[in-house]
Design a protein around this motif. Structure first.
Motif, PDB file in Angstrom:
ATOM      1  N   ILE A 114      -6.132  -2.420  -0.395  1.00 40.14           N
ATOM      2  CA  ILE A 114      -5.551  -1.607  -1.456  1.00 40.14           C
ATOM      3  C   ILE A 114      -6.686  -0.833  -2.109  1.00 40.14           C
ATOM      4  O   ILE A 114      -7.683  -1.418  -2.540  1.00 40.14           O
ATOM      5  N   SER A 116      -8.195   2.161  -4.867  1.00 42.18           N
ATOM      6  CA  SER A 116      -7.985   2.782  -6.179  1.00 42.18           C
ATOM      7  C   SER A 116      -8.998   3.906  -6.322  1.00 42.18           C
ATOM      8  O   SER A 116     -10.116   3.698  -6.796  1.00 42.18           O
ATOM      9  N   ASP A 127      -5.217   9.167  -5.693  1.00 40.70           N
ATOM     10  CA  ASP A 127      -4.905   7.791  -5.299  1.00 40.70           C
ATOM     11  C   ASP A 127      -3.739   7.789  -4.313  1.00 40.70           C
ATOM     12  O   ASP A 127      -2.648   7.308  -4.614  1.00 40.70           O
ATOM     13  N   ASN A 130      -2.864   4.506  -0.074  1.00 41.74           N
ATOM     14  CA  ASN A 130      -1.858   3.465   0.155  1.00 41.74           C
ATOM     15  C   ASN A 130      -0.449   4.028   0.080  1.00 41.74           C
ATOM     16  O   ASN A 130      -0.116   4.759  -0.863  1.00 41.74           O
ATOM     17  N   ARG A 132       3.503   3.407  -0.823  1.00 41.16           N
ATOM     18  CA  ARG A 132       4.019   2.700  -1.995  1.00 41.16           C
ATOM     19  C   ARG A 132       5.453   2.223  -1.777  1.00 41.16           C
ATOM     20  O   ARG A 132       6.192   2.761  -0.962  1.00 41.16           O
ATOM     21  N   GLN A 133       5.799   1.230  -2.553  1.00 44.01           N
ATOM     22  CA  GLN A 133       7.179   0.761  -2.627  1.00 44.01           C
ATOM     23  C   GLN A 133       7.803   1.422  -3.847  1.00 44.01           C
ATOM     24  O   GLN A 133       7.380   1.190  -4.979  1.00 44.01           O
ATOM     25  N   TYR A 134       8.816   2.284  -3.594  1.00 42.64           N
ATOM     26  CA  TYR A 134       9.435   3.071  -4.655  1.00 42.64           C
ATOM     27  C   TYR A 134      10.802   2.519  -5.049  1.00 42.64           C
ATOM     28  O   TYR A 134      11.702   3.289  -5.380  1.00 42.64           O
ATOM     29  N   SER A 140       6.075   2.322  -9.325  1.00 44.94           N
ATOM     30  CA  SER A 140       5.866   2.073  -7.898  1.00 44.94           C
ATOM     31  C   SER A 140       4.748   1.054  -7.691  1.00 44.94           C
ATOM     32  O   SER A 140       3.877   0.863  -8.549  1.00 44.94           O
ATOM     33  N   ARG A 141       4.757   0.417  -6.509  1.00 42.81           N
ATOM     34  CA  ARG A 141       3.746  -0.583  -6.160  1.00 42.81           C
ATOM     35  C   ARG A 141       3.032  -0.129  -4.897  1.00 42.81           C
ATOM     36  O   ARG A 141       3.664   0.320  -3.942  1.00 42.81           O
ATOM     37  N   LYS A 142       1.723  -0.301  -4.871  1.00 45.61           N
ATOM     38  CA  LYS A 142       0.974   0.006  -3.661  1.00 45.61           C
ATOM     39  C   LYS A 142       1.231  -1.054  -2.595  1.00 45.61           C
ATOM     40  O   LYS A 142       1.337  -2.243  -2.897  1.00 45.61           O
ATOM     41  N   SER A 170       5.717   5.101   2.899  1.00 38.22           N
ATOM     42  CA  SER A 170       6.254   4.465   1.702  1.00 38.22           C
ATOM     43  C   SER A 170       7.688   3.970   1.902  1.00 38.22           C
ATOM     44  O   SER A 170       8.413   4.447   2.776  1.00 38.22           O
ATOM     45  N   GLY A 243       2.054  10.591   0.794  1.00 41.03           N
ATOM     46  CA  GLY A 243       2.480   9.401   0.071  1.00 41.03           C
ATOM     47  C   GLY A 243       3.978   9.320  -0.125  1.00 41.03           C
ATOM     48  O   GLY A 243       4.535   8.223  -0.188  1.00 41.03           O
TER      49      GLY A 243
END
Length: 438
Positions: A114, A116, A127, A130, A132-134, A140-142, A170, A243
């Protein structure tokens, strides 16, 4: 036959060897856990949730051999059993799971990583490595990214090279998610001239993700940083999957307007096709510590490498930020930030499935207040100056017995249904969570 002295000597040797090996290796195991209940005051669609209950588990295992070899295992598991969106009921991601070989000034790291990159908060155009989970686009989460990373320090300079053999892209909200538009949908089209009016009993059907060209294969990135006493800056480059994917809806319905934009009142069933596509980005970041303020600036220029009329050929994103830390007495501290973001693109984009469109011209202010090492409060405000939409979030946390944290959060979204932020207006929510570290 060996003598008793021989056996005693062997036992002492084995004991010394075991003790030496134990000193060479170190390991630790922790677990972060969190349970959360979320309530949405407004209903939004027949098959979406008015409340959600989540359990999050984040085990953290670290192993070290001498100072040169390290292994980290930090996955994420989420159980959300009452979610009507079946794709979101369980979620697992390897997170940070990698092996690292480290010398004094260089390291080689392989596994799920991960990253940053960039220096701004909330929205950071650099950024983007990665996926992401949307499931909640505003939080959102990487996702862990399978990659090989080489980094080296040369005096005050650092550089990092990343190779990504396959970028999975993603994850978008599931078919019954509240975070898919259910009133007005403006899909990105070649001329941005299409508006879909959605019925209340909308049913989404998502097809498997496809790749345009070789967008997912052989992605790579590079970053060069210089750290100074008063000024830090970095240069970065990335080529690979974007992304956020291109989303193309398939609909049937009745045309109710043809000019200046085509407006279609769609039938209940809408199919969403999504495509990974390849981009190339160059970026720069800058941080300066002056007069007790941190001045931050980020800029990026992105080209789309796919020949598709529905995609922006180029995008320029910029953010200016200001941060300062205030102290109160012996136990109080406030970190305050102020940011302005401005984007420019080849053509205007009204799509309300584009998260970055929220920040085309947006002001953000926020802060974190902590006191007595047990209380903390966070606040965030976002204003979209083009459409007049706003987002506000407030949270208060209390730590108990060093390991337990109880938090309450309220978030409010306001704006017209046909704006990138206002489309989520019915997802204002209240939540309470309890966290424990072991």
């Amino acid at each position: 036959m060996p003598s008793l002295a021989f056996y005693l000597s062997l036992i002492l040797l084995l004991s010394a060897t075991t003790s030496f090996a134990a000193r060479k290796t170190e390991w630790s195991l922790h677990l972060d856990s969190r349970i959360e209940a979320v309530y949405f005051p407004q209903s939004y669609g027949e098959d979406t949730n008015d409340d959600l209950y989540r359990l999050e588990l984040n085990p953290i295992y670290r192993w070290k051999y001498l100072d040169s070899v390290r292994f980290t295992f930090k996955p994420l598991f989420i159980a959300n059993p009452n979610n009507k969106s079946t794709e979101e009921q369980t979620f697992f991601d390897p997170g940070e799971t990698f092996v690292r070989y480290q010398r004094e000034n260089l390291s080689l790291q392989a596994g799920y990583n991960i990253f940053s990159w960039g220096v701004t908060d909330g929205y950071n155009p650099l950024d983007i490595l990665n996926p992401r989970q949307y499931f909640d686009p505003l939080h959102s989460r990487k996702l862990g990214l399978l990659s090989l990373v080489y980094s080296q320090t040369l005096g005050s300079w650092d550089y990092e090279v990343v190779f990504i053999p396959l970028n999975q892209g993603s994850l978008l909200p599931g078919d019954n998610s509240r975070w898919l538009p259910r009133q007005i949908f403006l899909p990105q089209t070649a001329d941005n001239d299409l508006i879909l009016l959605l019925p209340e009993n909308l049913r989404y059907h998502s097809r498997a993700r496809k790749n345009l060209g070789t967008s997912a294969e052989n992605n790579y990135a590079f970053r060069l940083q210089r750290r100074g006493e008063f000024i830090d800056f970095s240069l970065s480059a990335y080529e690979g999957a974007a992304g956020f994917p291109l989303i193309v809806p398939e609909v049937t319905g009745a045309i109710v307007q043809v000019s200046p934009k085509t407006v279609i009142r769609v039938d209940p069933d809408v199919t969403l096709n999504s495509y990974n596509y390849r981009i190339r980005q160059g970026g720069i970041s800058f941080v300066s510590n002056q007069m007790n303020f941190l001045f931050k600036a980020v800029g990026s220029y992105t080209e789309t490498l796919e020949d598709n009329p529905n995609l922006q050929k180029w995008t320029n994103e910029n953010i200016l930020g200001l941060e300062r830390t205030f102290t109160f007495g012996d136990s109080g501290m406030l970190i305050a930030i102020l940011q302005y973001s401005f984007l420019n693109t080849e053509k205007k984009n009204d799509s309300n499935l584009s998260v970055s469109e929220i920040f085309r011209s947006a002001y953000m202010a926020g802060g974190r207040l902590s006191w007595k090492e047990v209380w903390s409060a966070n606040f965030l405000g976002l204003y979209d100056s083009i459409h007049g939409s706003t987002y506000q979030e407030y949270s208060l946390s209390r730590r108990f017995l060093d390991a337990w944290v109880l938090s309450g959060t309220a978030s409010f979204i306001q704006g017209s249904d046909d704006t990138p932020l206002g489309v989520y207006g019915k997802n204002s929510s209240y939540s309470i969570s309890l966290s424990r570290s072991f």
